[in-house]
Design a protein around this motif. Structure first.
Motif, mmCIF file in Angstrom:
data_model
loop_
_atom_site.group_PDB
_atom_site.id
_atom_site.type_symbol
_atom_site.label_atom_id
_atom_site.label_comp_id
_atom_site.label_asym_id
_atom_site.label_seq_id
_atom_site.Cartn_x
_atom_site.Cartn_y
_atom_site.Cartn_z
ATOM 1 N N PRO B 84 0.824 -1.223 0.000
ATOM 2 C CA PRO B 84 0.000 0.000 0.000
ATOM 3 C C PRO B 84 0.853 1.267 0.000
ATOM 4 N N MET B 85 2.036 1.210 0.631
ATOM 5 C CA MET B 85 2.872 2.414 0.667
ATOM 6 C C MET B 85 3.389 2.746 -0.731
ATOM 7 N N ARG B 88 0.469 4.217 -2.664
ATOM 8 C CA ARG B 88 0.191 5.584 -2.253
ATOM 9 C C ARG B 88 1.224 6.538 -2.844
ATOM 10 N N PRO B 275 2.897 11.545 4.507
ATOM 11 C CA PRO B 275 2.643 10.570 3.457
ATOM 12 C C PRO B 275 2.195 11.216 2.150
ATOM 13 N N GLY B 276 1.533 12.379 2.233
ATOM 14 C CA GLY B 276 0.978 12.988 1.030
ATOM 15 C C GLY B 276 2.022 13.482 0.056
ATOM 16 N N GLN B 278 5.072 12.032 -0.411
ATOM 17 C CA GLN B 278 6.064 11.009 -0.731
ATOM 18 C C GLN B 278 5.884 10.529 -2.160
#
Lengths: 410, 327
Positions: B84-85, B88, B275-276, B278
């Motif tokens: 998932p990373m 994303r 996270p947004g 990356q």
């Protein structure tokens, strides 16, 4: 023909002379290099024929270079400084000497150090790869002028609800934020509540525990602070962070004892006398940073490297010299008995803060390094950001983080 | 003297040494002269590429030392594709690609047309000004924007706060300082930086293409009574198509590899974990150098390569030769 024997003798002497001057390379990052610069003259008194050559690179570059050098087995310094954030990962690799074994037999020195540091440098299979040099006992910094203006007694901030209540008062009366970033409160809670001999994220069996109540509590505290608008939402080590300390727009900060040195030397020297420290709320103790020295397996001067490491980590005078040079809190217990520890710190308004830090350092529980600490740290950081910035629900965020960490443990 | 010795030892049939030397020169000298490129390419281009392909099938932690790798087959690929990373970060990259890439071209094409048509006398100067951000170091740019975007005392937030006091506009704007470094906002900040940096480059590309369009087309059009707008719509745009394909391809490749801007902006302003912000290449860097999972990082690199290939193919369908029926 007569000259030949004397010529040979001269050559032999010359050769010996060359052999005697040995160079030892030490890879290090700022400002630990300033500590070494204060220690090397002392070392050279004992070993005049050793030339210590420092290879200084910025924190991230230094550890990247070490990683690359370990990968290829080329270009490792004889002695490598390792920050606590990397020591776990490097401990699991094979690039550094196991100091438990002969000829090092470091076991005999372990009792000389602040206990928790030993566990940090020990791999899961028991190899001990680095000697601790400095530590960062966690501490609670506050601006006495802002608290006074707001009529807040720092003693009332010794519980987390009290801390948040005081924050509301500070914000209402002075306009200052309680803390730079709410996530700092979460982190100090996560570190301080780790059971002895565990990693913050993994239990003794290596299972991921990031969905346990102590994580939920840490996240909730941070979320409450954010929801009340008490944090300035400023990331650490940014220009805005330094500026907040300079201008006094932030009233408190949780950090290692080393923050005092940074504030005093370059971040906000003009705030001298305005800061105080106390222990963390609710009887918590945590370590925040720390450095180590390791011997690379490819070194050709292992014996000498070991002498050097032993000197800088286990001799009191060397540790005190480093302490005076950069304020790095010595890991060596006997160095913590130095009379300079009783001296009042002017930057902290004459507080005998070192005694407080020493007390904290001795109460910090030993933590165990885990190979996946850095992965877990990053994933928890992201989960925390999602909770604070995106309004994600805490149990969901932690459950997801747990799954992400478990996936990576292949 | 030497020549005669040469001929005598080499027998009757062979040509003299000088002749052989000159034929050797003629035959091989060109290869020797071009060899530096190929040697450098082999060492620094082909070898690392093939090595990363090899690495993507291995599990290897660099701190274990050289050669301690383990063959894991396709595991790195299946891991990355189910991560998932990774998705994303790829989503962030594509979002940034669209929101920073599309405006670049929407601004650059009319801008180039205006520069060409209206500002012909100051063309060189104006182009140089627009081009300046492109040659400025990304790190310096990110550091400057970092200061501009600062939450509590950044110029952008101060400007918004000031506009807030205006009667009508104020109602539309947030009354609190915007924290640009949160997951939700960092994308907009990054898109703005990328647009600012690369619009000039695209303008230059389009300007050079516009200049290559024959003048008589425009003259004929204006004789027929076409307006500037009509000339732009029916002459400039269709003839710019090959350049659009080229420029959009470059934008796709550049945006898929976006690294320095988010890396510096995030490290300096907020937690690198935001996270947004990356991007896929940042995630690859993290996997390799923070988590020391070299094999997984190599698989990310190759998956990115495949994605760039697919996007370029789609771009070709829209703007390229395929769209023009292979003319």
């Amino acid at each position: 023909m007569k000259q030949i024997p004397s010529l040979l003798a001269l050559l032999v002497l010359f050769g010996l002379g060359l052999a005697q001057k040995t160079t030892l390379t030490v890879g290090v990052f700022p400002n630990l290099d300033d500590a070494l610069k204060a220690q090397i003259p002392l070392f050279n008194k004992k070993y005049p024929d050793v030339e210590v050559k420092l290879v200084i690179q910025q924190y991230a570059d230094h550890h990247n270079a070490l990683t690359t050098a370990l990968a290829t087995g080329q270009g490792l310094p004889d002695v490598a400084a390792i920050e606590v954030g990397f020591v776990g990962r490097f401990a699991e690799g094979q690039g550094f000497e196991d100091l438990n074994k002969a000829p090092y037999n470091a076991g005999q020195y372990k009792r000389l150090f602040t206990p928790y540091t030993i566990a940090q440098a020990t791999a899961s299979d028991g190899r001990f790869i680095a000697m601790p040099v400095d530590i960062g006992p966690g501490t609670f910094f506050y601006r006495v002028d802002i608290l006074q203006k707001a009529g807040v007694d720092p003693k009332n901030m010794m519980t987390w609800p009290g801390y948040i209540a005081a924050g509301r008062k500070i914000k209402a009366t002075t306009g200052a934020f309680l803390i730079a970033d709410a996530s700092d409160v979460a982190w100090i809670n996560i570190f301080a509540t780790t059971p002895a001999n565990n990693s913050p994220y993994f239990d003794a069996q290596g299972k991921v525990v990031v969905d346990s109540p102590r994580f939920v509590r840490a996240f909730e505290l941070a979320k409450n602070i954010r929801a009340a608008g008490l944090d300035a939402r400023i990331g650490a080590w940014s220009n805005e962070w330094y500026d907040a300390f300079k201008k006094g727009t932030v009233a408190t900060q949780f950090s290692g004892a080393w923050l005092q040195g940074h504030l005093q030397n370059w971040m906000a020297p003009e705030t001298k006398g305005l800061w105080r420290v106390q222990q963390l709320p609710e009887g918590m103790y945590a370590s925040w940073g720390g450095s180590f020295y390791a011997i690379s397996s490819t070194s050709k001067n292992k014996a000498l490297a070991w002498e050097f490491i032993k000197f800088v980590t286990t001799t009191r005078e060397a540790q005190v010299a480093a302490f005076k040079a950069i304020g790095a809190f010595p890991s060596l217990l006997s160095a913590q008995e130095d009379p300079s520890f009783n001296e009042p710190i002017e930057f902290l308004g004459g507080q005998q803060a070192r005694l407080l830090w020493r007390d904290a350092a001795r109460r910090v529980k030993p933590l165990r390094a885990n190979k996946y600490d850095r992965v877990a740290n990053e994933i928890i950081s992201q989960a925390l950001a999602q909770v604070l910035d995106e309004g994600k629900d805490i149990p969901t965020a932690l459950a997801e983080a747990k799954r992400l960490i478990e996936r990576r443990m292949r | 003297m030497r020549k005669s010795v040469g001929t005598s030892t080499s027998g009757q049939g062979s040509p003299p040494l000088a002749m052989r030397w000159s034929s050797f020169q003629r035959r091989y000298a060109p290869y020797i002269f071009v060899s530096p490129f190929f040697i450098l390419f082999l060492v620094f281009g082909l070898y690392p590429t093939l090595f990363s392909l090899y690495m993507s099938f291995q599990a290897w932690t660099p701190s274990d030392g050289w050669g301690r790798w383990k063959y894991v087959g396709l595991e790195n690929y299946t891991f990355t594709l189910t991560d998932p990373m990774f998705w994303r970060s790829l989503w962030n990259t594509i979002w940034l690609g669209v929101f920073s890439g599309v405006p670049q071209h929407l601004i650059a094409i009319p801008l180039a047309f205006v520069i060409h048509m209206v500002l012909s006398r100051f063309k060189t100067f104006v182009t140089a000004v627009y081009f300046l951000p492109y040659i400025t170091s990304s790190v310096a740019i990110a550091l400057i924007f970092n200061t501009l975007f600062a939450t509590n005392n950044g110029v952008i937030n101060l400007a918004i706060a000031h506009l807030n006091t205006w009667p009508l506009l104020g109602a539309l704007l947030p009354d609190q300082n915007i924290n640009w470094f949160t997951s939700a906002n960092i994308k907009y900040a990054l898109a703005l930086v990328v647009i600012w940096q690369f619009t000039g480059w695209n303008t230059l590309l389009y300007l050079s293409a516009i200049q290559a369009i024959p003048k008589d087309l425009y003259e004929a059009a204006s004789v027929d009574g076409a307006t500037r707008l009509q000339q732009f719509r029916y002459i400039t745009l269709p003839l710019l198509r090959p350049m659009m394909f080229f420029a959009v391809s470059l934008t796709i490749i550049g945006n898929m590899q976006l690294f320095e801007q988010p890396f510096v902006l995030l490290n300096g302003g907020a937690s690198a974990a935001t996270p947004g912000g990356q991007t896929a290449t940042m995630y690859m860097y993290r996997t390799a150098f923070e988590w020391l999972e070299m094999g997984t990082a190599a698989s990310i690199a190759w998956l990115l390569f495949v994605f760039i290939g697919i996007l370029t193919y789609l771009n070709n369908l829209i703007f390229g030769r395929a769209a023009r029926g292979g003319d």
